[in-house]
Design a protein around this motif. Structure first.
Motif, PDB file in Angstrom:
ATOM      1  N   GLY A   1       0.409  19.287  23.162  1.00  0.00           N
ATOM      2  CA  GLY A   1      -0.105  18.520  22.027  1.00  0.00           C
ATOM      3  C   GLY A   1      -1.010  17.374  22.463  1.00  0.00           C
ATOM      4  O   GLY A   1      -1.975  17.046  21.784  1.00  0.00           O
TER       5      GLY A   1
ATOM      6  N   THR B   1      -3.160  17.363  24.704  1.00  0.00           N
ATOM      7  CA  THR B   1      -4.528  17.832  24.982  1.00  0.00           C
ATOM      8  C   THR B   1      -5.264  18.267  23.707  1.00  0.00           C
ATOM      9  O   THR B   1      -6.473  18.439  23.735  1.00  0.00           O
ATOM     10  CB  THR B   1      -4.517  19.037  25.958  1.00  0.00           C
TER      11      THR B   1
ATOM     12  N   PRO C   1      -6.101  16.886  20.698  1.00  0.00           N
ATOM     13  CA  PRO C   1      -7.224  16.153  20.080  1.00  0.00           C
ATOM     14  C   PRO C   1      -8.550  16.437  20.782  1.00  0.00           C
ATOM     15  O   PRO C   1      -9.587  16.595  20.135  1.00  0.00           O
ATOM     16  CB  PRO C   1      -6.805  14.683  20.231  1.00  0.00           C
ATOM     17  N   GLY C   2      -8.524  16.516  22.112  1.00  0.00           N
ATOM     18  CA  GLY C   2      -9.747  16.827  22.851  1.00  0.00           C
ATOM     19  C   GLY C   2     -10.196  18.263  22.623  1.00  0.00           C
ATOM     20  O   GLY C   2     -11.398  18.559  22.593  1.00  0.00           O
ATOM     21  N   VAL C   3      -9.227  19.160  22.481  1.00  0.00           N
ATOM     22  CA  VAL C   3      -9.565  20.573  22.270  1.00  0.00           C
ATOM     23  C   VAL C   3     -10.178  20.771  20.883  1.00  0.00           C
ATOM     24  O   VAL C   3     -11.203  21.433  20.728  1.00  0.00           O
ATOM     25  CB  VAL C   3      -8.297  21.463  22.418  1.00  0.00           C
ATOM     26  N   PHE C   4      -9.573  20.175  19.882  1.00  0.00           N
ATOM     27  CA  PHE C   4     -10.102  20.325  18.514  1.00  0.00           C
ATOM     28  C   PHE C   4     -11.457  19.619  18.367  1.00  0.00           C
ATOM     29  O   PHE C   4     -12.309  20.061  17.595  1.00  0.00           O
ATOM     30  CB  PHE C   4      -9.121  19.757  17.482  1.00  0.00           C
TER      31      PHE C   4
ATOM     32  N   SER D   1     -11.099  16.273  11.473  1.00  0.00           N
ATOM     33  CA  SER D   1     -10.924  14.832  11.680  1.00  0.00           C
ATOM     34  C   SER D   1      -9.494  14.553  12.131  1.00  0.00           C
ATOM     35  O   SER D   1      -9.248  13.850  13.088  1.00  0.00           O
ATOM     36  CB  SER D   1     -11.252  14.062  10.412  1.00  0.00           C
ATOM     37  N   ARG D   2      -8.573  15.101  11.423  1.00  0.00           N
ATOM     38  CA  ARG D   2      -7.170  15.012  11.812  1.00  0.00           C
ATOM     39  C   ARG D   2      -6.459  16.165  11.117  1.00  0.00           C
ATOM     40  O   ARG D   2      -6.432  16.222   9.889  1.00  0.00           O
ATOM     41  CB  ARG D   2      -6.581  13.682  11.377  1.00  0.00           C
ATOM     42  N   PRO D   3      -5.886  17.092  11.892  1.00  0.00           N
ATOM     43  CA  PRO D   3      -5.283  18.259  11.237  1.00  0.00           C
ATOM     44  C   PRO D   3      -4.055  17.850  10.437  1.00  0.00           C
ATOM     45  O   PRO D   3      -3.358  16.907  10.830  1.00  0.00           O
ATOM     46  CB  PRO D   3      -4.878  19.147  12.420  1.00  0.00           C
TER      47      PRO D   3
ATOM     48  N   LEU E   1      -0.484  17.497   9.628  1.00  0.00           N
ATOM     49  CA  LEU E   1       0.567  17.570  10.643  1.00  0.00           C
ATOM     50  C   LEU E   1       1.435  18.815  10.495  1.00  0.00           C
ATOM     51  O   LEU E   1       1.998  19.300  11.477  1.00  0.00           O
ATOM     52  CB  LEU E   1       1.436  16.313  10.594  1.00  0.00           C
ATOM     53  N   LEU E   2       1.503  19.339   9.272  1.00  0.00           N
ATOM     54  CA  LEU E   2       2.313  20.558   9.088  1.00  0.00           C
ATOM     55  C   LEU E   2       1.739  21.735   9.866  1.00  0.00           C
ATOM     56  O   LEU E   2       2.471  22.621  10.291  1.00  0.00           O
ATOM     57  CB  LEU E   2       2.410  20.906   7.597  1.00  0.00           C
TER      58      LEU E   2
ATOM     59  N   LEU F   1       0.639  21.714  12.773  1.00  0.00           N
ATOM     60  CA  LEU F   1       1.069  21.659  14.175  1.00  0.00           C
ATOM     61  C   LEU F   1       2.446  22.291  14.371  1.00  0.00           C
ATOM     62  O   LEU F   1       2.874  22.502  15.503  1.00  0.00           O
ATOM     63  CB  LEU F   1       1.077  20.207  14.668  1.00  0.00           C
TER      64      LEU F   1
ATOM     65  N   TYR G   1      10.097  20.509  15.814  1.00  0.00           N
ATOM     66  CA  TYR G   1       8.877  20.063  15.139  1.00  0.00           C
ATOM     67  C   TYR G   1       8.401  18.717  15.705  1.00  0.00           C
ATOM     68  O   TYR G   1       7.190  18.493  15.872  1.00  0.00           O
ATOM     69  CB  TYR G   1       9.120  19.967  13.626  1.00  0.00           C
TER      70      TYR G   1
ATOM     71  N   GLY H   1       3.122  14.968  20.746  1.00  0.00           N
ATOM     72  CA  GLY H   1       2.042  15.024  21.721  1.00  0.00           C
ATOM     73  C   GLY H   1       0.690  14.796  21.070  1.00  0.00           C
ATOM     74  O   GLY H   1      -0.136  14.024  21.573  1.00  0.00           O
ATOM     75  N   TYR H   2       0.485  15.444  19.926  1.00  0.00           N
ATOM     76  CA  TYR H   2      -0.813  15.297  19.259  1.00  0.00           C
ATOM     77  C   TYR H   2      -1.046  13.842  18.845  1.00  0.00           C
ATOM     78  O   TYR H   2      -2.128  13.284  19.074  1.00  0.00           O
ATOM     79  CB  TYR H   2      -0.910  16.218  18.032  1.00  0.00           C
TER      80      TYR H   2
ATOM     81  N   GLU I   1     -11.370  10.314  25.189  1.00  0.00           N
ATOM     82  CA  GLU I   1     -11.854  11.528  25.855  1.00  0.00           C
ATOM     83  C   GLU I   1     -12.707  11.160  27.078  1.00  0.00           C
ATOM     84  O   GLU I   1     -13.562  10.281  26.990  1.00  0.00           O
ATOM     85  CB  GLU I   1     -12.675  12.361  24.879  1.00  0.00           C
TER      86      GLU I   1
ATOM     87  N   TYR J   1      -7.076  10.894  30.308  1.00  0.00           N
ATOM     88  CA  TYR J   1      -7.411  12.150  29.640  1.00  0.00           C
ATOM     89  C   TYR J   1      -7.447  13.302  30.649  1.00  0.00           C
ATOM     90  O   TYR J   1      -6.938  14.392  30.394  1.00  0.00           O
ATOM     91  CB  TYR J   1      -8.773  12.003  28.946  1.00  0.00           C
TER      92      TYR J   1
ATOM     93  N   ILE K   1      -3.907  14.263  31.827  1.00  0.00           N
ATOM     94  CA  ILE K   1      -3.081  15.045  30.891  1.00  0.00           C
ATOM     95  C   ILE K   1      -3.543  16.499  30.786  1.00  0.00           C
ATOM     96  O   ILE K   1      -2.772  17.348  30.353  1.00  0.00           O
ATOM     97  CB  ILE K   1      -3.004  14.408  29.476  1.00  0.00           C
ATOM     98  N   GLN K   2      -4.768  16.777  31.224  1.00  0.00           N
ATOM     99  CA  GLN K   2      -5.214  18.171  31.208  1.00  0.00           C
ATOM    100  C   GLN K   2      -4.390  19.030  32.172  1.00  0.00           C
ATOM    101  O   GLN K   2      -4.285  20.245  32.002  1.00  0.00           O
ATOM    102  CB  GLN K   2      -6.698  18.286  31.585  1.00  0.00           C
TER     103      GLN K   2
END
Lengths: 243, 102
Positions: free
Chosen positions: A101, A103, A105-108, A113-115, A117-118, A120, B19, B25-26, B34, B39, B42-43
């Motif tokens: 998780g 990683t 934010p960088g992947v998206f 803008s912000r997914p 939360l459900l 996830l 959950y 993490g997110y 970034e 950053y 954590i990769q």
């Protein structure tokens, strides 16, 4: 003199990009959806053999959606039920989701803008890996949801099928499939390694530390491995290293 | 087996804790800039976690389990065929167990 008008910039969040990436994510996951399906069958077979009802097995599958957590949880499912130990087990076994998780934010990136939360809730090893690798997807969040749809459906379908097939799987075969989780992890790390631009030394040290710790304490093995790997990565990653 | 009420509550605990691992993490990751050193560190962490989950199985598993895992990994490494690799690992494990216990 005629000038070609510049192409209008399309936002990564556009519906067209989202749909295209969603479809591509789903297609990518279809090819390996046998993993969650088989895990679902095995989970349900194990749950029924341990005294859970079919309905309880399906609900666990639908609302927990994490094979490793469920298998670990069933190991300590005794009377009286140790709620705290269950929570600690879920947090410990699921701790790799925390790291994945981190990683995301960088992947998206700018695809969302912000997914919500459900969404996830659907984060698993498989769809995290596929999404991380899909660097050419124009909307990575859409790609993630496409993968998730297929992975989740396969898992739940596998669980329901396992309910019907449980009597066909004998105890010896069920015992033999215990190694499937580790086989899956081995394949996962090879997939992750392909094209990875960072150092793999932290992974190796994490594995060694975890293996050595497991000789004394199984419960602390994963934590020890991650800590050693993170420490090594922290010490060896410089300010100007390539990403 | 615990009572039905206790079982449903246990399932709820598992669902909630799992959950939490998925969103924690997110939420933390959104605070990391970034391209920063953190950053980049954590990769590498998910690979560390997967490696840390896998390694104890290789050390503490039976010879048969370790053989199944290694065979699947080697097959996948050289062919890139994931389903075939899974089949190889499972076949070794299932046939071997039946042979040993049967």
């Amino acid at each position: 003199m005629s000038q070609t008008p510049p192409e209008p910039a399309v936002s990564p969040r556009s519906t067209e990009y989202f749909r295209d990436s969603y479809r591509r994510g789903a297609m990518a996951a279809v090819r390996i959806s046998v993993f969650p399906f088989v895990f679902g069958v095995l989970f349900m077979t194990a749950a029924l053999s341990r005294g859970f009802s079919g309905e309880q097995g399906v609900v666990m599958s639908v609302i927990v959606f994490a094979g490793s957590v469920l298998f670990a949880g069933m190991e300590i499912w005794n009377e009286p039920l140790p709620y705290l130990a269950l929570a600690v087990t879920a947090l410990s076994v699921g701790s790799r989701h925390v790291l994945m998780g981190l990683t995301l934010p960088g992947v998206f990136g700018r695809s969302v803008s912000r997914p919500p939360l459900l969404t996830l809730f659907f984060l698993t090893d498989l769809n995290w890996l596929l999404t991380t690798k899909a660097e050419d997807a124009r909307n990575r969040f859409g790609y993630f949801l496409g993968c998730s749809t297929v992975v989740y459906s396969s898992w739940v379908l596998g669980t329901v099928m396992g309910w019907g097939m449980a009597s066909l799987i004998d105890d010896v075969t069920l015992h033999a499939t215990r190694s499937m989780g580790a086989i899956f992890m081995a394949l996962l790390i090879i997939m992750l390694s392909r094209g990875f631009r960072g150092s793999r030394w932290p992974w190796l040290l994490a594995g060694v530390a975890s293996a050595l710790t497991s000789l004394y304490s199984q419960k602390l093995a994963i934590l020890a491995g991650v800590l050693v790997g993170a420490l090594f990565a922290g010490l060896t990653t410089g300010e100007n290293d390539a990403q | 087996m615990p009572s039905e009420t206790a079982t449903w509550m246990g399932i709820g605990v598992l669902a909630l804790a799992t959950y939490l691992t998925r969103i924690a993490g997110y939420l933390l990751g959104t605070r990391i800039r970034e391209g920063s050193r953190t950053y980049r560190i954590i990769q590498t962490l998910p690979g560390c976690a997967i490696s840390a989950v896998l390694a104890p199985s290789l050390i503490n598993g039976s010879f048969l389990e370790t053989s199944a895992i290694c065979s699947a990994a080697v097959f996948f490494y050289f062919t890139g065929r994931i389903l075939s690799a899974l089949s190889v690992g499972l076949l070794i494990s299932i046939l071997g167990t039946h042979w040993l216990l049967g």
